[in-house]
Design an enzyme around this catalytic site. Structure first.
Site, short mmCIF file in Angstrom:
data_model
loop_
_atom_site.label_atom_id
_atom_site.label_comp_id
_atom_site.label_asym_id
_atom_site.label_seq_id
_atom_site.Cartn_x
_atom_site.Cartn_y
_atom_site.Cartn_z
N ASP A 188 0.85 -1.20 0.00
CA ASP A 188 0.00 0.00 0.00
C ASP A 188 0.88 1.25 0.00
O ASP A 188 1.92 1.28 0.65
CB ASP A 188 -0.91 0.00 1.23
CG ASP A 188 -1.85 1.18 1.23
OD1 ASP A 188 -2.73 1.24 0.35
OD2 ASP A 188 -1.71 2.06 2.11
N GLU A 272 -1.48 -1.18 -5.85
CA GLU A 272 -2.67 -0.43 -6.21
C GLU A 272 -2.45 0.20 -7.58
O GLU A 272 -1.35 0.67 -7.88
CB GLU A 272 -2.87 0.66 -5.17
CG GLU A 272 -4.28 1.14 -5.06
CD GLU A 272 -4.40 2.17 -3.95
OE1 GLU A 272 -5.45 2.79 -3.85
OE2 GLU A 272 -3.43 2.34 -3.20
N ASP A 354 -2.92 1.51 7.03
CA ASP A 354 -2.21 1.13 5.81
C ASP A 354 -1.97 -0.38 5.73
O ASP A 354 -2.03 -0.97 4.65
CB ASP A 354 -0.88 1.90 5.71
CG ASP A 354 -1.10 3.40 5.63
OD1 ASP A 354 -2.21 3.81 5.22
OD2 ASP A 354 -0.18 4.16 5.97
#
Ligand SMILES: [Zn+2]
Length: 397
Positions: A188, A272, A354
């Site tokens: 992340d 991501e 996170d």
């Protein structure tokens, strides 16, 4: 598919005055040709017509015959052709909704670079000579080129701090895929930490970066106050560029180490998918730097994964990775950015924001990997090289 992976080797070099002049002229012509071709394609686009690479190549031939643009004949034609190919790639990405509409190159802000394919340079006895040049480039061989490799593409560039670089794309026989492992990790991206892994590990921004950012902000404020066109303004601009370059150098070092480690340790890495379109919305300096770091991280990660037979999965960014409890799957209502830890209403698990997002990315990536044909590594085969090589060649571009 090539048997060996392609790898870029980048070095600093010191041009002679003639070479610097030749390259500056080439950069200018590349920019001019790129912008004219983009203008032509944009006009065609407005008429609902598409202009392809071949059409722009024919335009270039015609431009060179006009009196106004005869100067285009003074530089090597190879980088001019290459910039039309880059423009074609930019349009392909735009039509594929992977990028914004191509932008014009500006004299001050755009990267000064020129790309040469094999017909535009000679590489012999470890010496690189570009088209239209009498002597080879004076390259600082900070690390050796692997024995026997030959560059297929050479890119010359000059950064805003005035430093010259040459990047050689070579097939590297030294890189072979790693044995297949079963480990997977979710990654992340954040602002306070560079990255958080699904294992809970947090990777900090490089040391000095906070101080460098403060210096950069100060230098930018000073630049803004200088009179346009003055010598002081030019000096202030170089200062800003130097700090930018220092931040980028330190960051690249850190990202190289980090991506090598992640690729060595994991078969599958889930990240991501932050698209360019979404990234440019927020204009803050911290955000801009962190976004640049992220796209560089992704680039390095993807090409290293390809070298070593690993898999990178990008999960859509609209997937609610922060709001979803990674333990029980309950979606939380609101999750303002300042909330760093939270407790799930349903199962009572306390999450680091996170870390939880990274775990969700990993789970989503595993789901994608299970469905996507031809992406999943062959786990049933022994970790031999034939299986991993196949994995490399079957990987989606
Ligand atoms: Zn829960």
């Amino acid at each position: 598919m090539p048997t060996h992976v392609k790898r870029a080797f980048k070095y600093r070099f010191y041009p002679t005055d003639e070479q610097a002049a030749e390259l500056s002229r080439t950069f200018g012509c590349v920019r001019k040709v790129y912008n004219m071709a983009l203008a032509a394609r944009t006009e065609a686009w407005a008429r609902q017509e598409r202009v392809n690479y071949n059409a722009t190549s024919a335009m270039l031939t015609a431009w060179k015959k006009t009196e106004d643009l005869a100067f285009l004949n003074e530089v090597s034609s190879v980088p001019l052709q290459q910039c039309l190919r880059h423009l074609q790639a930019a349009f392909t990405n735009f039509f594929g909704k992977r990028a914004r509409y191509p932008r014009f190159k500006s004299k001050k802000k755009s990267r000064r670079s020129a790309e040469y394919t094999t017909s535009g340079f000679r590489f012999r006895d470890g010496k690189l000579t570009l088209a239209k040049m009498a002597v080879p480039l004076d390259i600082v061989w900070s690390r050796p080129l692997p024995e026997g490799v030959k560059p297929s593409t050479v890119t010359v560039s000059q950064d805003a701090a005035g430093r010259w670089y040459v990047s050689m794309l070579c097939e590297d026989p030294a890189v072979t895929p790693l044995p297949v492992t079963d480990t997977a990790v979710g990654v992340d991206v954040g602002l306070d930490h560079l990255l958080t892994l699904s294992t809970g590990e947090k990777i900090a921004n490089p040391r000095h970066e906070r101080r460098d950012r403060a210096r950069l902000a100060l230098a930018q404020r000073r630049l803004a106050k200088k009179t346009k066109g003055s010598a002081n303004r030019a000096k202030a601009r170089r200062k800003v560029a130097k700090i930018h370059a220092r931040i980028a150098d330190r960051r690249r070092d850190g990202l190289h180490k980090l991506t090598t480690r992640l690729v060595r340790e994991n078969q599958t890495i889930v990240i991501e998918d932050l698209t360019v379109r979404n990234m440019v919305k927020n204009r803050s300096l911290a955000r801009a730097i962190s976004d640049a770091a992220w796209s560089e991280f992704r680039n390095l990660l993807e090409y290293k994964a390809q070298w070593y037979g690993r898999e990178v999965i990008a999960v859509d960014r609209f997937f609610p990775s922060s709001k979803l409890c990674s333990t029980c799957g309950t979606l939380q209502g609101k999750m303002p950015l300042h909330v760093r830890t939270w407790t799930c209403d349903s199962c009572g698990t306390t999450h680091d924001r996170d870390g939880n997002a990274a775990k969700n990315l990993l789970a989503a990536g595993r789901a994608v990997s299970a469905c996507g044909a031809g992406v999943r590594p062959q786990r049933s085969s022994p970790g031999g090289q034939s299986a991993t090589k196949q994995e490399v060649s079957r990987r989606e571009p």
